[in-house]
Write a protein that holds these residues in place. Structure first.
Motif: not given
Length: 88
Positions: A35-62
């Motif tokens: 991937l090019g730099l721009e697409k890599s950064v875009e996917l990284f940002e999306k991944g970080m948002e998914l991590v944040s959402q997942g952490m929130k779901k884990l917190d609620v479950a806990e």
């Protein structure tokens, strides 16, 4: 807050397993190195948002698991209402 602002990584709320699956695909793309730099950064940002959402779901479950209490020798699940469940 608009739906896209609230959940900008995805169009609809996803369950935890779907978040993990999407995150896994992003990691595979990033590790592929094609991937090019721009697409890599875009996917990284999306991944970080998914991590944040997942952490929130884990917190609620806990918190739900922690609210499982023993009463009269029987386990009872006490209702848990998160303060802000709009991003989960």
């Amino acid at each position: 807050m608009s739906a896209s602002k609230k959940n900008k990584a995805t169009d609809t709320p996803k369950d935890f397993e779907a978040l993990l699956s999407e995150l896994d695909q992003i990691v595979l793309h990033l590790e592929g190195g094609e991937l090019g730099l721009e697409k890599s950064v875009e996917l990284f940002e999306k991944g970080m948002e998914l991590v944040s959402q997942g952490m929130k779901k884990l917190d609620v479950a806990e918190k739900k698991v922690e609210m499982l209490i023993k009463q009269d020798d029987q386990e009872k699940l006490v209702a848990f209402l998160p303060e802000d469940d709009s991003n989960v």
